[in-house]
Design a protein around this motif. Sequence first.
Motif, PDB file in Angstrom:
ATOM      1  N   ALA A 121       0.784  -0.995   0.002  1.00  0.00           N
ATOM      2  CA  ALA A 121      -0.065  -0.092   0.064  1.00  0.00           C
ATOM      3  C   ALA A 121       0.911   1.242   0.125  1.00  0.00           C
ATOM      4  O   ALA A 121       0.447   1.999  -0.858  1.00  0.00           O
ATOM      5  CB  ALA A 121      -0.986   0.076   1.299  1.00  0.00           C
ATOM      6  N   VAL A 122       2.000   1.167   0.721  1.00  0.00           N
ATOM      7  CA  VAL A 122       2.901   2.451   0.857  1.00  0.00           C
ATOM      8  C   VAL A 122       3.600   2.454  -0.663  1.00  0.00           C
ATOM      9  O   VAL A 122       3.579   3.690  -1.174  1.00  0.00           O
ATOM     10  CB  VAL A 122       3.902   2.209   1.831  1.00  0.00           C
ATOM     11  CG1 VAL A 122       5.213   3.269   1.628  1.00  0.00           C
ATOM     12  CG2 VAL A 122       3.323   2.255   3.234  1.00  0.00           C
ATOM     13  N   LEU A 178       1.060   4.279  -3.008  1.00  0.00           N
ATOM     14  CA  LEU A 178       0.707   5.463  -2.545  1.00  0.00           C
ATOM     15  C   LEU A 178       1.836   6.440  -3.271  1.00  0.00           C
ATOM     16  O   LEU A 178       1.795   7.242  -3.933  1.00  0.00           O
ATOM     17  CB  LEU A 178       0.655   5.978  -1.199  1.00  0.00           C
ATOM     18  CG  LEU A 178      -0.540   5.684  -0.488  1.00  0.00           C
ATOM     19  CD1 LEU A 178      -0.628   5.909   0.917  1.00  0.00           C
ATOM     20  CD2 LEU A 178      -1.786   6.692  -0.977  1.00  0.00           C
ATOM     21  N   ALA A 228       1.745   6.661  -6.857  1.00  0.00           N
ATOM     22  CA  ALA A 228       0.261   7.397  -7.342  1.00  0.00           C
ATOM     23  C   ALA A 228       1.093   8.827  -6.956  1.00  0.00           C
ATOM     24  O   ALA A 228       0.465   9.627  -7.888  1.00  0.00           O
ATOM     25  CB  ALA A 228      -0.747   7.258  -6.324  1.00  0.00           C
ATOM     26  N   LEU A 229       1.706   9.269  -6.156  1.00  0.00           N
ATOM     27  CA  LEU A 229       2.272  10.443  -6.015  1.00  0.00           C
ATOM     28  C   LEU A 229       2.926  10.927  -7.192  1.00  0.00           C
ATOM     29  O   LEU A 229       2.949  12.065  -7.755  1.00  0.00           O
ATOM     30  CB  LEU A 229       3.134  10.545  -4.793  1.00  0.00           C
ATOM     31  CG  LEU A 229       3.458  11.851  -4.017  1.00  0.00           C
ATOM     32  CD1 LEU A 229       2.214  12.274  -3.445  1.00  0.00           C
ATOM     33  CD2 LEU A 229       4.456  11.724  -2.775  1.00  0.00           C
ATOM     34  N   THR A 271       9.127  11.151  -3.714  1.00  0.00           N
ATOM     35  CA  THR A 271       9.197   9.635  -3.607  1.00  0.00           C
ATOM     36  C   THR A 271       9.972   8.730  -4.509  1.00  0.00           C
ATOM     37  O   THR A 271      10.608   9.440  -5.346  1.00  0.00           O
ATOM     38  CB  THR A 271       7.515   9.333  -4.448  1.00  0.00           C
ATOM     39  OG1 THR A 271       7.539   8.043  -4.997  1.00  0.00           O
ATOM     40  CG2 THR A 271       7.156  10.237  -5.607  1.00  0.00           C
ATOM     41  N   GLY A 294      -7.828   0.810  -2.979  1.00  0.00           N
ATOM     42  CA  GLY A 294      -6.741   0.808  -3.714  1.00  0.00           C
ATOM     43  C   GLY A 294      -7.203   1.237  -4.952  1.00  0.00           C
ATOM     44  O   GLY A 294      -6.592   2.264  -5.540  1.00  0.00           O
ATOM     45  N   ALA A 334      -9.015   4.712  -5.012  1.00  0.00           N
ATOM     46  CA  ALA A 334      -8.051   5.842  -5.258  1.00  0.00           C
ATOM     47  C   ALA A 334      -7.499   6.081  -6.619  1.00  0.00           C
ATOM     48  O   ALA A 334      -7.171   7.012  -7.011  1.00  0.00           O
ATOM     49  CB  ALA A 334      -6.828   5.535  -4.037  1.00  0.00           C
TER      50      ALA A 334
END
Lengths: 527, 296
Positions: free
Chosen positions: A196-197, A200, A203-204, A220, A299, A302
């Motif tokens: 999940a991290v 994210l 996605a960033l 990131t 997920g 998002a």
Amino acid sequence: MTGTLTGTGTLIRLILRRDRVLLPVWIAITALLPASIASATTGLYPTQAARDSFAAASAANPAQLAMRGPIYDASVGGLTAWTLGSSLALIGGLVSILLVIRHTRAEEETGRRELLASGVIGRHAPLAAALTVVLAANLLHGLLSVPALVAGGLPAGSSLLFGLSTSAGGWAFAAVAAVTGQLTASSGTARGIAIAVGGLLFALRSLADTGGVGWLAWLTPFGWVRLTRPYAGDQWWVLGLIAVFAAALVAAAFALSTRRDVAGGLIPSRPGPAEGTLPGAFGLAARLHCGTLAGFAIGFGALGALLGVAARGLHTQLDTPQFRELAATLGGADARLSDVFFTFVMYVLSQLVAGAALVSALRARAEEAAGRAELLLSTPVGRLRWALSHLVFAVMSPVLLLTVLGAVAGLTFNGDVARVAGATLAYLPAVWTVAGIATLLVGLLPRLAAAVSWTALGLFLVVDLLAEFKLATGIILDLSPFVHVPAMLLGGAASPAAPLLGLTVVAVTLTAAGLAFLRRRDLMPSA
Amino acid sequence: MNAAVRARGLVKSFGRTRALDGLDLTVKTGEVHGFLGPNGAGKTTTIRILLGQMRADGGEVALLGGDPWQDATDLHRRLAYVPGDVNLWPSLTGGEVIDLLGRARGGLDPKRRAELLERFELDPRKKCRTYSKGNRQKVALVAAFASDVELLILDEPTSGLDPLMEATFNECVLREKRDGRTVLLSSHILSEVETLCDRVSIVRAGRTVESGSLADLRHLTRTSVTAELIGSAPGLAALPGVHDLSVDGARLRCQVDGDALTAVLAELARAGVRTLTTRPPTLEELFLRHYEGAAR
């Protein structure tokens, strides 16, 4: 303190022994990819003019921007770094997370660590051994990719930087997994948090490159592996950022591990109900699947929101001649830009949904291998009912995930939920086919089912990559179920019935055959 | 029909390994039957065939009068099973697993459940992830003993329990027997079988080497004789059926076949006996005899 690392060498040998197939295969494939993409790029776009026009078209394609980021230089090297930079960090990151958890938290959860810890193994040795192997393996594939790149005519210095950048993605996420492995007593949860991290952070980076907020990429690891800019200015110092990020997390992991018990987590395990209300096999399956499924749904929701927002800006930001041309080739002269974008992205993301479906489809085998099915099947729960209790989730989870993905994307784009969700749901039969392959294998070759199913999905992804570079045509392309799904937003809606029905028949046949084999074979716990 | 389990000539191969090589097993209704053998003898494979989780390559098998493969679901309503290596769902509590298994078997007696939890000193609110091997075994045992079934199949059920819990386990098995239930108890712990079982079957390398009541088996085997003599008994060594004779001054030890006992006692009486101890062989000795045979 010296004693805490005692036995690290022994554990490293144990890890190398357990992963003696996986590690070389992963390293070899990852090391070979850069040179093959470089040579494909040279072959497809031999002149600078050809490369420039390809680069301009790609820079105008938001889906490409979201997946891979900007092209820093339209040279062969620059295009190779762009094609692979993000994907190799994604693959290296995922493999590194899985390996680190497998050799740390999973060992503790199964109690094998306890067996070792009673010997001469220091408290920090298991984590140190796992990190040593994973960091070294990442370094190795990065370095091994360099000679072939140089032999292909690319500059040595930039090639080394590119190789190390591909290693760096793995380093960053090995470190993330080292920390999440300390948090909970469950390896599944530790794996989930790390992934999940990773999602994210990816996605960033996507948002940074599609949303006009470029500075976000500096926050990131997925940004850093591109910002080293190999073949486009060579910013070596960016590698230092990744090193600091990884070193800080590794230090944190070791610090956390001294503050907890073996097999315990920092987040304590709370007592639960003394009495149960699970109504049989289906109730149990629901309990086992729902946590993972909820995580996947959040997920994909998002991701859908991100896509919808990105698609909104298309008409103003990316209305370039190149993209118009691309849109026209794919969907005819009057195709809407956003439709081309969604078609592209859903094609890739549907394969991620297939990954989620695989997790569900392979769950029955996981239960069997762990010896838990044995106990349940000694009760009046029959073989078929047990298999169906898990299969229901392999069938329904892609329905849920594709709906969430498409509906949220449509909602955040222009409120046209039905249209985007409909196009996304067209991938359902293809995803079911992948789950069907897994079900067949669980019935036929249970011990190999997980490895072969995931390899098959990986091959479908490779087929996409090859198709994109026009290295695969005809029959090879036809092997991927995803290729047969009509592009509903680009005129494919005219006659979608035949291919979708065909795929559904294939999926049902595979599944039925798998269940038939499962009913006839012996139960095979892995012990 | 008075046999809960009747297996004849079971054969099962895994690749080149022949796990079962003509195994026979008969468990009479209402008895506690010991299923003895060292690790790898084929006990667990036999049990998996009885549970319909594996299919035998050859031989005949009947469980509670049915075919364990064809009628698995129906037969499972009438039995409870405790595996040798109990693996549970890490995210469920012990109590949830007990109720899940109990419900699946058609419900369990809540009073008996509570009583068993107390006797086994098991906290049902803990997640299975945190249980030790012994505690996981207790979860499966409580679920089995609290179910209303005809047959209990227990595969090395005490391997993770401490001695105090073993005593509790023994009491539970004896209570099942009093209630008329049939128990198949696989074990390599001989004292357990000696205290609990009416009859035993001893298996070695996939074959049944002995089967019968403990009395029957002892009849077949040697008696251990220790004596302190007044005179000497020189004829003893020459008697057929006397084994492992050792003489230390006036003290004498030997193993005697059942049918040679009369002759041996006569010979001893002739020499004059100060003390005499005869002892039935322990199952350890029975075992040693069979597995020495295997090693040769």
